[in-house]
Design a protein around this motif. Structure first.
Motif, mmCIF file in Angstrom:
data_model
loop_
_atom_site.group_PDB
_atom_site.id
_atom_site.type_symbol
_atom_site.label_atom_id
_atom_site.label_comp_id
_atom_site.label_asym_id
_atom_site.label_seq_id
_atom_site.Cartn_x
_atom_site.Cartn_y
_atom_site.Cartn_z
ATOM 1 N N ASN A 65 0.836 -1.197 0.000
ATOM 2 C CA ASN A 65 0.000 0.000 0.000
ATOM 3 C C ASN A 65 0.879 1.258 0.000
ATOM 4 O OD1 ASN A 65 -2.374 1.431 2.428
ATOM 5 N ND2 ASN A 65 -2.000 1.943 0.307
ATOM 6 N N GLU A 117 1.270 3.771 -3.286
ATOM 7 C CA GLU A 117 0.897 5.175 -3.146
ATOM 8 C C GLU A 117 2.104 6.103 -3.306
ATOM 9 O OE1 GLU A 117 -2.428 6.857 -2.610
ATOM 10 O OE2 GLU A 117 -2.364 5.087 -3.851
ATOM 11 N N LYS A 141 -9.804 6.208 -6.165
ATOM 12 C CA LYS A 141 -9.604 7.614 -5.789
ATOM 13 C C LYS A 141 -10.722 8.543 -6.251
ATOM 14 C CE LYS A 141 -4.692 7.561 -4.981
ATOM 15 N NZ LYS A 141 -3.367 7.969 -5.417
ATOM 16 N N TYR A 198 -6.464 1.382 4.583
ATOM 17 C CA TYR A 198 -5.786 1.661 3.316
ATOM 18 C C TYR A 198 -5.667 3.173 3.172
ATOM 19 C CZ TYR A 198 -4.496 0.850 -1.564
ATOM 20 O OH TYR A 198 -3.820 0.781 -2.751
ATOM 21 N N PHE A 199 -4.455 3.659 2.946
ATOM 22 C CA PHE A 199 -4.303 5.117 2.900
ATOM 23 C C PHE A 199 -3.964 5.633 1.513
ATOM 24 C CE2 PHE A 199 0.323 4.777 3.271
ATOM 25 C CZ PHE A 199 0.472 3.610 3.992
ATOM 26 N N LEU A 200 -4.461 6.836 1.239
ATOM 27 C CA LEU A 200 -4.295 7.479 -0.067
ATOM 28 C C LEU A 200 -3.702 8.871 0.131
ATOM 29 C CD1 LEU A 200 -7.896 6.695 -1.391
ATOM 30 C CD2 LEU A 200 -5.839 5.410 -1.954
ATOM 31 N N PHE A 201 -2.917 9.321 -0.824
ATOM 32 C CA PHE A 201 -2.249 10.624 -0.652
ATOM 33 C C PHE A 201 -3.017 11.785 -1.251
ATOM 34 C CE2 PHE A 201 -0.993 11.579 -4.940
ATOM 35 C CZ PHE A 201 -0.882 10.349 -5.559
ATOM 36 N N ASN A 247 -1.075 15.821 -0.760
ATOM 37 C CA ASN A 247 -1.254 15.988 0.680
ATOM 38 C C ASN A 247 -2.700 16.188 1.123
ATOM 39 O OD1 ASN A 247 1.428 15.978 0.229
ATOM 40 N ND2 ASN A 247 1.925 17.678 1.560
ATOM 41 N N TYR A 298 -4.705 13.711 2.405
ATOM 42 C CA TYR A 298 -4.661 12.296 2.769
ATOM 43 C C TYR A 298 -6.038 11.770 3.187
ATOM 44 C CZ TYR A 298 0.206 13.755 3.213
ATOM 45 O OH TYR A 298 1.432 14.294 2.983
ATOM 46 N N ARG A 299 -6.248 10.514 2.858
ATOM 47 C CA ARG A 299 -7.466 9.825 3.271
ATOM 48 C C ARG A 299 -7.092 8.433 3.771
ATOM 49 N NH1 ARG A 299 -9.023 14.163 2.954
ATOM 50 N NH2 ARG A 299 -10.673 15.088 1.684
ATOM 51 N N VAL A 300 -7.774 8.006 4.823
ATOM 52 C CA VAL A 300 -7.583 6.649 5.329
ATOM 53 C C VAL A 300 -8.913 5.910 5.201
ATOM 54 C CG1 VAL A 300 -6.898 5.208 7.283
ATOM 55 C CG2 VAL A 300 -5.841 7.442 6.969
#
Lengths: 233, 159
Positions: A60, A64, B78, B135-138, B145, B147-149
């Motif tokens: 992950n 990313e 996303k 699951y994390f997204l940037f 920046n 960010y989302r979890v």
């Protein structure tokens, strides 16, 4: 004589009892054996599951971060970019790495993600926006640890989006590609224009313009990731 | 008569010989039966469904991660998360996960503030083995920046 009598007695009277005791011992032995096999299987399964989750967390992060670098490059290539220097890019990237570190800690893993600066204290990463080229170069040190394993590696990036051209007698062949440390990928399905006019996409990274390019012509390539590359002839 | 008497005379000796011979064979058969039982037992132990044990972990977290990773790699995740397309996200996850897998999801920003939740009214049974994925997204598009979890919980309806 006495010994023989005892033997005879055991043979005649205790045979069943001895068999029973043996059967009980054997049953206990078998149950213990089953339990050991079960526990071993269970421990192995738990370990495997935790390792899988750990690797998934790393995947992950890597997925990313790879995408982050491209997005950073796209942002950098835009006219209204928030990235005005390599130092700013370094700070933005480190912010993401700190966030990822926190996420790993929340999952119960030890994680340290740091930029391995190109020139320590001076240039953390390198972003270039030149004629026909937009590129990023940088390294990230990765350390992750869970109960059963650890990952120590470095994510190394050297990505360059490039526009080149070749004039023929009747037209111009423009190539749009991204060059990484591992390979060169020709970018099809992108948007390539010459002086804001369209080109013909051959879908393999080659774009045909209807006339040879001359001095002062401006070729602009926009990839699917929104990385903008400008080539002034 | 001689033969008869011979037979009559020889019968106990033959019986003894056969008994002695058969004893070994019988013992061998017993050993084979015992070994077969042991092997069958071993196979049975390895084939036992451990998920019936409440404390035995399931691979639901792996299933959840693979689903989110596949959606992200396909470029689907996303846009749905950042554009708050909750109905589409619900449908896509319902289709991606097996029918006997129940799930609920929440999306938070980097400060832990809830952005939106899906099926949060669902509560896993107390005895269920729950798989959890964070699951994390940037960010999305050229936005950095933000960010989302994604916090995804999964459990099985049966078994």
């Amino acid at each position: 004589m006495k010994r023989n009598m005892i033997r005879q007695f055991l043979k005649e009277n205790r045979k069943g009892q001895i068999f029973l005791v043996c059967a009980v011992i054997m049953t206990i032995y078998m149950l213990s054996f089953i339990n050991i096999v079960y526990e071993l299987n269970r421990t192995q399964y738990t370990e495997e599951l935790e390792i899988n989750e750990f690797q998934a967390a790393f995947d992950n992060f890597r997925t990313e971060t790879d995408a982050y670098v491209i997005t950073m490059l796209a942002n950098f290539s835009q006219p209204a970019s928030i990235i005005d220097s390599d130092t700013t890019a370094g700070l933005i990237l480190q912010d993401w790495l700190d966030f990822a570190e926190d996420q790993m800690l929340e999952k119960g893993y030890i994680a340290v993600f740091e930029i391995d600066e190109l020139i320590p204290g001076v240039q953390p990463v390198e972003l270039i926006n030149a004629n026909g080229l937009v590129s990023f170069r940088g390294d990230i040190d990765v350390y992750m640890e869970c109960n059963y394993m650890s990952i120590v590696t470095q994510l190394s990036y050297d990505i360059g989006y490039t526009l080149t051209y070749t004039n023929t007698a009747t037209n111009a062949i423009i190539d749009f590609y991204v060059d990484t440390t591992l390979e060169i990928n020709y970018i099809g399905y992108a948007q390539v224009t010459v002086n804001a006019g369209p080109t013909v996409d051959l879908f393999n990274g080659t774009y045909i313009y209807s006339a040879p390019l001359v001095g002062g012509d401006v070729v602009v390539g926009i990839s699917i990731e929104q990385v903008i590359v400008t080539l002034t002839i | 008569m001689l033969i008869q008497s011979g037979v009559i005379y020889m019968a106990p000796v033959l019986k003894l010989r056969i008994q002695r011979k058969r004893r070994g064979q019988l013992f061998l058969i017993e050993v084979f039966i015992a070994l077969s039982v042991l092997i069958l037992l071993m196979i049975a132990i390895y084939q036992v469904e451990f998920s019936s044990d409440e404390t035995y972990p399931d691979n639901l977290s792996e299933i959840g991660y693979n689903t989110l990773e596949a959606l992200n790699q396909a470029g689907t995740l996303k846009p749905l998360v950042y554009n708050l397309q909750t109905t589409e996200l619900t449908n896509i996850l319902d289709n991606a996960l097996a029918e006997n897998v129940f799930w609920r999801l929440s999306v938070e920003d980097d400060t832990g503030t809830n952005i939106f939740s899906l099926y949060w009214e669902r509560t896993p049974p107390a005895d269920a083995s729950v798989g959890v994925v964070d699951y994390f997204l940037f960010g999305y598009d050229t936005i950095l920046n933000q960010y989302r979890v994604i916090h995804l919980e999964l459990w099985r309806l049966v078994g």
